[in-house]
Design a protein around this motif. Structure first.
Motif, PDB file in Angstrom:
ATOM      1  N   VAL A 188     164.471  73.096 103.741  1.00 46.44           N
ATOM      2  CA  VAL A 188     164.785  71.679 103.576  1.00 46.44           C
ATOM      3  C   VAL A 188     164.195  71.157 102.271  1.00 46.44           C
ATOM      4  CG1 VAL A 188     164.657  69.374 104.609  1.00 46.44           C
ATOM      5  CG2 VAL A 188     164.679  71.394 106.088  1.00 46.44           C
ATOM      6  N   VAL A 189     164.967  70.329 101.582  1.00 47.34           N
ATOM      7  CA  VAL A 189     164.484  69.598 100.405  1.00 47.34           C
ATOM      8  C   VAL A 189     164.773  68.118 100.632  1.00 47.34           C
ATOM      9  CG1 VAL A 189     164.744  69.204  97.923  1.00 47.34           C
ATOM     10  CG2 VAL A 189     164.914  71.535  98.846  1.00 47.34           C
ATOM     11  N   ALA A 190     163.727  67.292 100.645  1.00 51.83           N
ATOM     12  CA  ALA A 190     163.893  65.842 100.719  1.00 51.83           C
ATOM     13  C   ALA A 190     163.775  65.315  99.294  1.00 51.83           C
ATOM     14  CB  ALA A 190     162.850  65.213 101.635  1.00 51.83           C
ATOM     15  N   ALA A 191     164.902  65.085  98.663  1.00 49.21           N
ATOM     16  CA  ALA A 191     164.927  64.751  97.238  1.00 49.21           C
ATOM     17  C   ALA A 191     164.526  63.301  96.998  1.00 49.21           C
ATOM     18  CB  ALA A 191     166.324  65.007  96.677  1.00 49.21           C
ATOM     19  N   ALA A 192     163.970  63.055  95.826  1.00 50.66           N
ATOM     20  CA  ALA A 192     163.673  61.685  95.402  1.00 50.66           C
ATOM     21  C   ALA A 192     164.914  61.097  94.744  1.00 50.66           C
ATOM     22  CB  ALA A 192     162.507  61.681  94.425  1.00 50.66           C
ATOM     23  N   ASN A 193     165.327  59.943  95.198  1.00 55.60           N
ATOM     24  CA  ASN A 193     166.502  59.269  94.659  1.00 55.60           C
ATOM     25  C   ASN A 193     166.036  58.224  93.642  1.00 55.60           C
ATOM     26  OD1 ASN A 193     168.881  57.885  94.168  1.00 55.60           O
ATOM     27  ND2 ASN A 193     169.453  57.701  96.324  1.00 55.60           N
ATOM     28  N   PRO A 194     166.425  58.324  92.373  1.00 55.68           N
ATOM     29  CA  PRO A 194     165.969  57.343  91.381  1.00 55.68           C
ATOM     30  C   PRO A 194     166.416  55.909  91.658  1.00 55.68           C
ATOM     31  CG  PRO A 194     166.777  59.327  90.300  1.00 55.68           C
ATOM     32  CD  PRO A 194     167.163  59.442  91.752  1.00 55.68           C
ATOM     33  N   LEU A 195     167.538  55.738  92.360  1.00 58.89           N
ATOM     34  CA  LEU A 195     168.047  54.413  92.728  1.00 58.89           C
ATOM     35  C   LEU A 195     168.388  53.561  91.509  1.00 58.89           C
ATOM     36  CD1 LEU A 195     165.566  53.562  95.652  1.00 58.89           C
ATOM     37  CD2 LEU A 195     167.849  54.568  95.829  1.00 58.89           C
ATOM     38  N   ARG A 196     168.944  54.216  90.479  1.00 62.21           N
ATOM     39  CA  ARG A 196     169.311  53.498  89.261  1.00 62.21           C
ATOM     40  C   ARG A 196     170.812  53.294  89.129  1.00 62.21           C
ATOM     41  NH1 ARG A 196     165.601  50.476  88.334  1.00 62.21           N
ATOM     42  NH2 ARG A 196     165.472  50.871  90.579  1.00 62.21           N
ATOM     43  N   GLY A 213     172.364  56.564  99.646  1.00 63.87           N
ATOM     44  CA  GLY A 213     172.347  58.007  99.382  1.00 63.87           C
ATOM     45  C   GLY A 213     173.703  58.639  99.623  1.00 63.87           C
ATOM     46  N   GLY A 214     174.512  58.056 100.508  1.00 63.92           N
ATOM     47  CA  GLY A 214     175.870  58.551 100.721  1.00 63.92           C
ATOM     48  C   GLY A 214     176.749  58.348  99.507  1.00 63.92           C
ATOM     49  N   THR A 215     176.570  57.218  98.827  1.00 65.73           N
ATOM     50  CA  THR A 215     177.297  56.975  97.587  1.00 65.73           C
ATOM     51  C   THR A 215     176.932  58.028  96.549  1.00 65.73           C
ATOM     52  OG1 THR A 215     177.409  54.586  97.983  1.00 65.73           O
ATOM     53  CG2 THR A 215     177.601  55.310  95.700  1.00 65.73           C
ATOM     54  N   VAL A 216     175.644  58.352  96.472  1.00 61.52           N
ATOM     55  CA  VAL A 216     175.173  59.315  95.482  1.00 61.52           C
ATOM     56  C   VAL A 216     175.725  60.715  95.760  1.00 61.52           C
ATOM     57  CG1 VAL A 216     173.134  60.419  94.478  1.00 61.52           C
ATOM     58  CG2 VAL A 216     173.085  57.974  95.029  1.00 61.52           C
ATOM     59  N   LEU A 217     175.611  61.181  97.004  1.00 61.17           N
ATOM     60  CA  LEU A 217     176.053  62.550  97.283  1.00 61.17           C
ATOM     61  C   LEU A 217     177.570  62.680  97.187  1.00 61.17           C
ATOM     62  CD1 LEU A 217     177.312  63.127 100.381  1.00 61.17           C
ATOM     63  CD2 LEU A 217     174.961  62.652 101.016  1.00 61.17           C
ATOM     64  N   SER A 218     178.308  61.592  97.460  1.00 61.81           N
ATOM     65  CA  SER A 218     179.771  61.643  97.324  1.00 61.81           C
ATOM     66  C   SER A 218     180.172  61.951  95.892  1.00 61.81           C
ATOM     67  CB  SER A 218     180.389  60.311  97.751  1.00 61.81           C
ATOM     68  OG  SER A 218     180.224  60.092  99.125  1.00 61.81           O
ATOM     69  N   GLN A 247     158.643  50.886 100.488  1.00 60.55           N
ATOM     70  CA  GLN A 247     160.067  50.911 100.139  1.00 60.55           C
ATOM     71  C   GLN A 247     160.261  50.999  98.627  1.00 60.55           C
ATOM     72  OE1 GLN A 247     162.405  47.134 100.288  1.00 60.55           O
ATOM     73  NE2 GLN A 247     160.510  46.189 101.071  1.00 60.55           N
ATOM     74  N   ARG A 248     161.317  51.704  98.225  1.00 63.22           N
ATOM     75  CA  ARG A 248     161.664  51.836  96.816  1.00 63.22           C
ATOM     76  C   ARG A 248     162.743  50.796  96.480  1.00 63.22           C
ATOM     77  NH1 ARG A 248     162.132  57.030  95.131  1.00 63.22           N
ATOM     78  NH2 ARG A 248     162.989  56.116  93.218  1.00 63.22           N
ATOM     79  N   PRO A 249     162.483  49.917  95.527  1.00 63.16           N
ATOM     80  CA  PRO A 249     163.534  48.959  95.139  1.00 63.16           C
ATOM     81  C   PRO A 249     164.691  49.673  94.466  1.00 63.16           C
ATOM     82  CG  PRO A 249     161.672  48.826  93.632  1.00 63.16           C
ATOM     83  CD  PRO A 249     161.250  49.747  94.742  1.00 63.16           C
ATOM     84  N   VAL A 250     165.850  49.083  94.582  1.00 62.37           N
ATOM     85  CA  VAL A 250     167.061  49.644  93.979  1.00 62.37           C
ATOM     86  C   VAL A 250     167.540  48.703  92.882  1.00 62.37           C
ATOM     87  CG1 VAL A 250     168.569  48.523  95.685  1.00 62.37           C
ATOM     88  CG2 VAL A 250     169.371  50.562  94.460  1.00 62.37           C
ATOM     89  N   ALA A 251     168.061  49.257  91.809  1.00 62.92           N
ATOM     90  CA  ALA A 251     168.660  48.426  90.768  1.00 62.92           C
ATOM     91  C   ALA A 251     169.895  47.737  91.324  1.00 62.92           C
ATOM     92  CB  ALA A 251     169.030  49.275  89.553  1.00 62.92           C
TER      93      ALA A 251
END
Length: 279
Positions: free
Chosen positions: A74-82, A110-115, A201-205
């Motif tokens: 398993v890899v739990a990736a860091a999402n930059p959220l940019r 994250g679904g938008t990103v992986l798509s 929580q990580r803020p998103v742009a």
């Protein structure tokens, strides 16, 4: 319900061999059970987990624990959220360093990103799993899909801050107000845990939620979807619409948006169902 508007503010462990001074050579040693464990790992795809906005990789902890116990790497990736293009490029680099087949799992944004990240990687990425997530088509944005159906109260719980980009221009980050986080994001999570999640929580742009997708990997890769019926971020009607359009294998659960934290068993089950189809 009114559309959401955000204010813009002024594997390998190494055995340490010791060579004796008299020049004796050390032969390779296989520890009991190691070979069997490695073989089990090779039989399974790597699960890559992509968190969404207002969360971090720790939101997958319960799912990671269960998948590892079942023998999955398993890899739990860091999402930059940019933004989808930026974040997908980063996720593709993570996938590029993994040997063997991959199952991509995305929560929320994250679904938008992986798509986008998985497009063109059909030989590598064998399944997509959407957990209370966006499944955008080309030309759609996360915010646009949220506003397509009534039910989200996210706009009432958001706070915004300006930040300065390297070129001197201004961007806007959005996060959920700590006093609103439990009710908005994680209503079925214990209050003390929700307070920790709010603090971390990580803020998103804001631009990331408005940026339109340019690719939709669910059109060419088999997909699974877990729809959360008590979700206050992404309306359940939006989740059902996107899942049906993608012909995803869909399961519904009475859970909040933070389903990976409140119901890790249910999330793990749908990930394993997808993973078992990988040959």
């Amino acid at each position: 319900m009114q559309n959401i508007r955000f204010a813009r503010p002024s594997r390998r462990s190494a055995l340490l061999g010791i060579t004796a001074a008299v020049g004796l050579s050390v032969t390779a040693v296989t520890l009991p059970g190691v070979a069997g464990a490695a073989a089990r790992h090779q039989e399974r795809p790597t699960i890559v987990l992509e968190h969404g906005a207002f969360a971090d990789a720790a939101s997958w902890d319960g799912v990671v624990k269960r998948l590892q116990r079942a023998g999955y790497p398993v890899v739990a990736a860091a999402n930059p959220l940019r933004g989808p293009a930026n974040d997908a490029a980063y996720l593709r680099s993570v996938i590029g360093h993994i040997e063997g087949p991959v199952v991509l799992v995305g929560h929320s944004y994250g679904g938008t990103v992986l798509s986008q990240a998985a497009a063109g990687l059909e030989d590598k990425v064998k399944a997509l799993v959407y957990i209370a997530a966006f499944l955008p088509d080309t030309g759609e944005s996360s915010l646009g899909l949220t506003n397509k159906f009534p039910g989200s109260t996210l706009g009432q719980a958001i706070e915004s801050v300006n930040y300065t980009l390297p070129d001197g221009s201004q961007g806007v980050d959005v996060s959920i107000r700590p006093d609103k986080f439990h009710q908005q994001f994680a209503a079925d999570v214990p209050a003390d845990k929700a307070r920790l999640m709010a603090a971390g929580q990580r803020p998103v742009a804001l631009a990331a939620l408005e940026e339109k997708s340019t690719q939709a990997a669910w059109k060419t890769i088999p997909s699974w979807s877990l729809v959360t019926t008590e979700d206050r971020n992404i309306p359940v009607a939006a989740q059902r619409f996107m899942s049906a359009r993608a012909h995803a294998h869909t399961t519904e659960i009475d859970a909040s948006h933070a389903v990976s934290v409140s119901c890790p068993d249910a999330v793990t089950r749908i990930v394993e169902r997808a993973a078992r189809t990988v040959r």
